[in-house]
Design an enzyme around this catalytic site. Structure first.
Site, PDB file in Angstrom:
ATOM      1  CB  SER A  64     163.320 105.030   8.318  1.00  0.00           C
ATOM      2  OG  SER A  64     162.433 104.766   6.576  1.00  0.00           O
ATOM      3  CE1 TYR A 189     164.841 105.815   1.134  1.00  0.00           C
ATOM      4  CE2 TYR A 189     165.337 104.350   0.208  1.00  0.00           C
ATOM      5  CZ  TYR A 189     164.650 105.219   0.845  1.00  0.00           C
ATOM      6  OH  TYR A 189     163.896 104.445   1.514  1.00  0.00           O
ATOM      7  CB  VAL A 258     162.980  98.036   8.180  1.00  0.00           C
ATOM      8  CG1 VAL A 258     161.416  98.498   7.837  1.00  0.00           C
ATOM      9  CG2 VAL A 258     163.897  98.931   7.376  1.00  0.00           C
TER      10      VAL A 258
END
Ligand code: GLU
Length: 304
Positions: A64, A189, A258
């Site tokens: 992220s 993504y 993460v």
């Protein structure tokens, strides 16, 4: 203040007993294979000097943290029109929650939860035709390391287990908040999240946020105002639904992933990166947060 190198070495010692607290992310199976004993810290000063300790030169999955760079790129092209499609309020829900997205009629609470990041990536895809590639390009340029790359195994692992992100992308599309096909947005993504970098490269690449938008080459990448805004959103929304705790303990804008990495910015002074793969209940590195807490305590370098 003690010598900065000594501070970092002291922090590595201080957090070593915490490295097994929490758990390594296993919902992306290839991340679950990383040793929780790893820990690295790096400080890149605005003038280019760099200090590091522990496993600071070992690459990890930035996950992220990539959302900071996708947002910065979109703002560099579009100024602030992205804010018509994404809000900038802390979500108070987990990073991958879907409940809120439906309640808010397809407008994600902020660009750093998954739903918001999917919208930003969608915009970057429209603007560049290759969202993950343009993020990788920015990271290579700003870190000075042309070897920064996407780990295809992690990207594939994430795609194989990406049902929740896929659901979220479809929900966004159902509200008309995606410009590109769901599959293309998801692929971009997953690839951006699977970029691998070490603490050193990531700290160097984040320095434009400590230099009020000025890129490594000395030219403006963002305006000072845009840099301020990204730092503000990092402070309020950068560490999932533990942003209040993070601000309380660390007192800096930060963004976690993460993979166990966290980037924190001391505007005008430096970028700090930490990496400890074992995560607490909110998805933030346990050792990483303790290290940043210790860092701002020992140096007094906080925005407060
Ligand atoms: N690729 C991860 C996901 O979408 C990113 C999560 C994170 O680092 O917060 O689940």
């Amino acid at each position: 203040m003690e010598d900065l190198q000594e501070v970092l070495e002291g922090i590595v010692e201080h957090v070593a007993p915490l490295c097994r607290d929490g758990a390594v992310a296993s919902y992306i199976p290839s991340l679950g294979e990383i040793s929780p004993e790893k820990f690295g810290i790096c400080v890149a000063m605005a003038d280019g000097e760099v200090y590091g300790a522990g496993d600071w030169q070992e690459p990890f999955s930035i996950q992220s943290i990539s959302k900071v760079f996708s947002l910065a790129l979109v703002m560099s092209y579009d100024y602030d029109s992205i804010w018509q499609r994404v809000s900038r309020e802390p979500s108070g829900t987990p990073f991958n929650s879907m409940i809120q997205l439906e309640a808010d009629q397809g407008i994600p609470r902020n660009p750093f939860i998954n739903a918001g990041a999917l919208v930003v990536t969608d915009r970057l895809l429209s603007l560049t035709g290759d969202a993950a590639g343009s993020i990788r390009g920015l990271l290579r340029l700003e870190s000075g390391n042309p070897a920064v790359d996407i780990d295809a195994v992690v990207a594939a692992s994430e795609a194989d287990h990406g049902h929740r992100n896929a659901s979220m992308a479809h929900l966004l599309a159902s509200y008309g908040n995606l410009e590109n096909p769901v599959d293309e947005v998801l692929a971009a993504y997953f690839n951006q999240c699977a970029i691998e970098m070490c603490c050193e490269d990531l700290a160097r690449a984040s320095l434009f946020l400590a230099r009020h938008g000025v890129a490594a080459g000395g030219t403006p990448f963002l305006s000072p105002n845009q840099s301020k805004r990204i730092n503000a959103v990092m402070l309020t929304c950068g560490t999932y639904d533990a942003a209040g705790e993070f601000a309380y303990h660390v007192g800096l804008p930060g963004k976690s992933g993460v993979g166990g990495g966290i980037v924190a910015i001391v505007p005008g002074r430096c970028a700090i990166t930490v990496w400890g793969p074992s995560l607490g209940p909110n998805g933030n590195s346990v050792a990483g947060i303790a290290a940043l807490d210790e860092f701002t305590t020992r140096t007094g370098w906080s925005i407060f």
